[in-house]
Enzyme design. Structure first.
Site, PDB file in Angstrom:
ATOM      1  N   ASP A 160      -2.168  -1.992  10.693  1.00 57.21           N
ATOM      2  CA  ASP A 160      -2.427  -1.925   9.248  1.00 57.21           C
ATOM      3  C   ASP A 160      -2.987  -3.234   8.679  1.00 57.21           C
ATOM      4  O   ASP A 160      -3.394  -3.280   7.521  1.00 57.21           O
ATOM      5  CB  ASP A 160      -1.127  -1.613   8.477  1.00 57.21           C
ATOM      6  CG  ASP A 160      -0.743  -0.142   8.563  1.00 57.21           C
ATOM      7  OD1 ASP A 160      -1.584   0.669   9.010  1.00 57.21           O
ATOM      8  OD2 ASP A 160       0.389   0.184   8.169  1.00 57.21           O
ATOM      9  N   ALA A 163      10.730  -2.612   5.435  1.00 52.38           N
ATOM     10  CA  ALA A 163      10.846  -1.416   6.294  1.00 52.38           C
ATOM     11  C   ALA A 163      10.881  -0.151   5.445  1.00 52.38           C
ATOM     12  O   ALA A 163      11.746   0.706   5.601  1.00 52.38           O
ATOM     13  CB  ALA A 163      12.079  -1.505   7.197  1.00 52.38           C
ATOM     14  N   ALA A 164       9.912  -0.051   4.552  1.00 48.74           N
ATOM     15  CA  ALA A 164       9.920   1.032   3.572  1.00 48.74           C
ATOM     16  C   ALA A 164       8.678   1.905   3.625  1.00 48.74           C
ATOM     17  O   ALA A 164       8.531   2.838   2.855  1.00 48.74           O
ATOM     18  CB  ALA A 164      10.069   0.434   2.169  1.00 48.74           C
ATOM     19  N   GLY A 165       7.741   1.585   4.535  1.00 50.86           N
ATOM     20  CA  GLY A 165       6.494   2.360   4.607  1.00 50.86           C
ATOM     21  C   GLY A 165       5.435   1.873   3.653  1.00 50.86           C
ATOM     22  O   GLY A 165       4.490   2.583   3.330  1.00 50.86           O
ATOM     23  N   ALA A 211       3.890  -1.281   4.173  1.00 50.99           N
ATOM     24  CA  ALA A 211       3.126  -2.312   4.894  1.00 50.99           C
ATOM     25  C   ALA A 211       3.439  -3.732   4.424  1.00 50.99           C
ATOM     26  O   ALA A 211       2.559  -4.599   4.426  1.00 50.99           O
ATOM     27  CB  ALA A 211       1.624  -2.041   4.822  1.00 50.99           C
ATOM     28  N   GLY A 212       4.677  -3.968   4.053  1.00 50.39           N
ATOM     29  CA  GLY A 212       5.054  -5.287   3.534  1.00 50.39           C
ATOM     30  C   GLY A 212       4.782  -6.419   4.508  1.00 50.39           C
ATOM     31  O   GLY A 212       4.243  -7.463   4.127  1.00 50.39           O
ATOM     32  N   GLY A 213       5.143  -6.236   5.768  1.00 50.22           N
ATOM     33  CA  GLY A 213       4.909  -7.277   6.769  1.00 50.22           C
ATOM     34  C   GLY A 213       3.422  -7.443   7.043  1.00 50.22           C
ATOM     35  O   GLY A 213       2.920  -8.569   7.145  1.00 50.22           O
ATOM     36  N   PRO A 238       9.593  -3.814  -0.893  1.00 51.15           N
ATOM     37  CA  PRO A 238      10.739  -3.377  -0.095  1.00 51.15           C
ATOM     38  C   PRO A 238      10.440  -3.479   1.407  1.00 51.15           C
ATOM     39  O   PRO A 238       9.317  -3.210   1.838  1.00 51.15           O
ATOM     40  CB  PRO A 238      10.933  -1.918  -0.516  1.00 51.15           C
ATOM     41  CG  PRO A 238      10.261  -1.790  -1.834  1.00 51.15           C
ATOM     42  CD  PRO A 238       9.158  -2.805  -1.864  1.00 51.15           C
ATOM     43  N   LYS A 250       0.849  -1.209   0.000  1.00 47.48           N
ATOM     44  CA  LYS A 250       0.000   0.000   0.000  1.00 47.48           C
ATOM     45  C   LYS A 250       0.871   1.241   0.000  1.00 47.48           C
ATOM     46  O   LYS A 250       2.056   1.209   0.392  1.00 47.48           O
ATOM     47  CB  LYS A 250      -0.952   0.024   1.201  1.00 47.48           C
ATOM     48  CG  LYS A 250      -0.278   0.083   2.585  1.00 47.48           C
ATOM     49  CD  LYS A 250       0.089   1.475   3.071  1.00 47.48           C
ATOM     50  CE  LYS A 250       0.856   1.437   4.385  1.00 47.48           C
ATOM     51  NZ  LYS A 250       1.672   2.581   4.709  1.00 47.48           N
TER      52      LYS A 250
HETATM   53  P1  ATP Z   1       4.539  -0.114   7.666  1.00 48.76           P
HETATM   54  O1  ATP Z   1       4.308   0.556   6.347  1.00 48.76           O
HETATM   55  O2  ATP Z   1       3.354  -0.921   8.143  1.00 48.76           O
HETATM   56  O3  ATP Z   1       5.157   0.768   8.706  1.00 48.76           O
HETATM   57  P2  ATP Z   1       6.970  -1.151   6.667  1.00 48.76           P
HETATM   58  O4  ATP Z   1       6.726  -1.375   5.216  1.00 48.76           O
HETATM   59  O5  ATP Z   1       7.645   0.116   7.038  1.00 48.76           O
HETATM   60  O6  ATP Z   1       5.603  -1.275   7.428  1.00 48.76           O
HETATM   61  P3  ATP Z   1       7.796  -3.882   6.960  1.00 48.76           P
HETATM   62  O7  ATP Z   1       8.331  -4.181   5.618  1.00 48.76           O
HETATM   63  O8  ATP Z   1       6.464  -4.407   7.319  1.00 48.76           O
HETATM   64  O9  ATP Z   1       7.821  -2.308   7.261  1.00 48.76           O
HETATM   65  O10 ATP Z   1       8.904  -4.386   7.996  1.00 48.76           O
HETATM   66  C1  ATP Z   1       8.996  -3.933   9.296  1.00 48.76           C
HETATM   67  C2  ATP Z   1       9.766  -4.953  10.140  1.00 48.76           C
HETATM   68  O11 ATP Z   1       8.999  -6.142  10.249  1.00 48.76           O
HETATM   69  C3  ATP Z   1      11.104  -5.349   9.545  1.00 48.76           C
HETATM   70  O12 ATP Z   1      12.092  -5.042  10.479  1.00 48.76           O
HETATM   71  C4  ATP Z   1      11.036  -6.848   9.321  1.00 48.76           C
HETATM   72  O13 ATP Z   1      12.188  -7.537   9.763  1.00 48.76           O
HETATM   73  C5  ATP Z   1       9.834  -7.301  10.137  1.00 48.76           C
HETATM   74  N1  ATP Z   1       9.061  -8.358   9.441  1.00 48.76           N
HETATM   75  C6  ATP Z   1       8.573  -9.473   9.988  1.00 48.76           C
HETATM   76  N2  ATP Z   1       7.925 -10.213   9.093  1.00 48.76           N
HETATM   77  C7  ATP Z   1       7.996  -9.579   7.919  1.00 48.76           C
HETATM   78  C8  ATP Z   1       7.523  -9.865   6.608  1.00 48.76           C
HETATM   79  N3  ATP Z   1       6.847 -10.987   6.333  1.00 48.76           N
HETATM   80  N4  ATP Z   1       7.778  -8.971   5.642  1.00 48.76           N
HETATM   81  C9  ATP Z   1       8.435  -7.831   5.928  1.00 48.76           C
HETATM   82  N5  ATP Z   1       8.918  -7.516   7.139  1.00 48.76           N
HETATM   83  C10 ATP Z   1       8.711  -8.381   8.144  1.00 48.76           C
END
Ligand code: ATP
Length: 289
Positions: A140, A100-102, A104-106, A98, A15
């Site tokens: 999220d 930890a990129a903002g 919502a990958g996890g 990507p 997202k």
């Molecule tokens: P948001 O946009 O919700 O803040 P994000 O895109 O910034 O999320 P994510 O990619 O969700 O961040 O990763 C955040 C942390 O979650 C990372 O440090 C990662 O190690 C951990 N993590 C655990 N499981 C997953 C997964 N399946 N995919 C991505 N990151 C994961």
């Protein structure tokens, strides 16, 4: 979703936030937000295979944990324990979003896991039941279960579906830095004031299919923290705009920046230009889903 007897595959979409406002803080430390969430055509692929027992995770990503720290594992365990699933599952994650990129990958992987296992084990849980599990994993996750375009309020879990946003071509650029969400919110609290983005106006623009109305209202209060700390974010926004973007914004807590273009041609030209300048580690041209 593809399915043979014991295997099932699901896409987990990333997202972006077209708008992100922080409107308060709860006693437990959570922030109250108002966000316009938009799924984009960049996705991870998860494959679920029924097994005799346990939860096994494999991934092509060298950067992610495969044990309990992976949100996929947490989602699978929560669902299987809550609904008494005795069988096991093996889950393979093909990572494209990507980390930890903002984007919502996890959270989207966790959402796809809840949905995938609901189907694999024929549990027939409603979307509402899945969302109630999802919010226990992350704010999220309920949105990621819903997908599409939505207004997210509360801590992100109070959702109002919106009609599909007017289509533009989206250029996504992830600079070669990591930004901690915790750091961003802590510094936002310490800050003085910020300008609230026009979330209601954005909602009206989406409802009336007004792409220019959307792009002129793009706003994210978290930029007040990150743009100061990481100048590459402002630089990427400037470059996107000078390459013809109708608007450009950082997504979530960053550092990913996106630009909205009126045509695919313009977005691809902008991608080539950013590539030459070496400002981004990853670049994607895509659309809203
Ligand atoms: P948001 O946009 O919700 O803040 P994000 O895109 O910034 O999320 P994510 O990619 O969700 O961040 O990763 C955040 C942390 O979650 C990372 O440090 C990662 O190690 C951990 N993590 C655990 N499981 C997953 C997964 N399946 N995919 C991505 N990151 C994961």
């Amino acid at each position: 979703m593809n399915r043979d007897v014991n295997t099932l595959t699901r896409k987990a979409y990333a997202k972006i936030n077209l708008g992100l406002d922080v409107v308060g803080r709860l006693e437990n430390g959570y922030h109250q937000v108002r966000m316009i969430m938009q799924a984009v055509g960049l996705y991870d692929v998860l494959t679920f295979r029924a097994a005799k027992s346990g939860i096994g995770i494999t991934t092509d990503s060298g950067e992610l944990p495969t044990g309990e720290d992976n949100l996929i594992c947490r989602a699978a365990r929560l669902l299987m324990e809550t609904y008494g699933v005795e069988a096991g599952v093996e889950i393979h994650l093909e990572k494209h979003i990507p980390i930890a990129a903002g984007m919502a990958g996890g959270s989207t992987d966790a959402a796809a896991t809840l949905q995938g296992l609901n189907d694999l084990f024929a549990l027939q849980l409603s979307q509402e039941q899945l969302r109630q599990l999802g919010v226990q994993i992350g704010a999220d996750v309920p949105y990621c279960i819903m997908g599409g375009t939505a207004l997210a309020e509360g801590i992100g879990e109070v959702l109002t579906p919106l009609p599909p946003a007017p289509q533009g071509t989206i250029l996504i650029a992830r600079p070669d830095i990591r930004v901690s969400t915790k750091y961003v919110y802590e510094h936002l609290d310490a800050g003085e004031t910020w300008q609230h983005p026009d979330i209601d106006g954005m909602r009206s623009a989406i409802e009336s299919g007004d792409l220019a109305g959307v792009t002129e209202r793009l706003g994210n209060v978290l930029e007040t923290v990150t743009v100061e700390a990481y100048p590459v974010i402002a630089q990427l926004k400037r470059e996107m705009l000078s390459c013809g973007a109708m608007g450009s914004l950082m997504s979530g807590s960053g550092p990913t920046v996106f630009g909205i273009y009126g045509s695919g041609e313009q977005a691809r030209a902008a991608r080539d230009c950013l590539e030459k300048k070496g400002l981004a580690r990853e670049l994607f041209v895509t659309g809203f889903v």
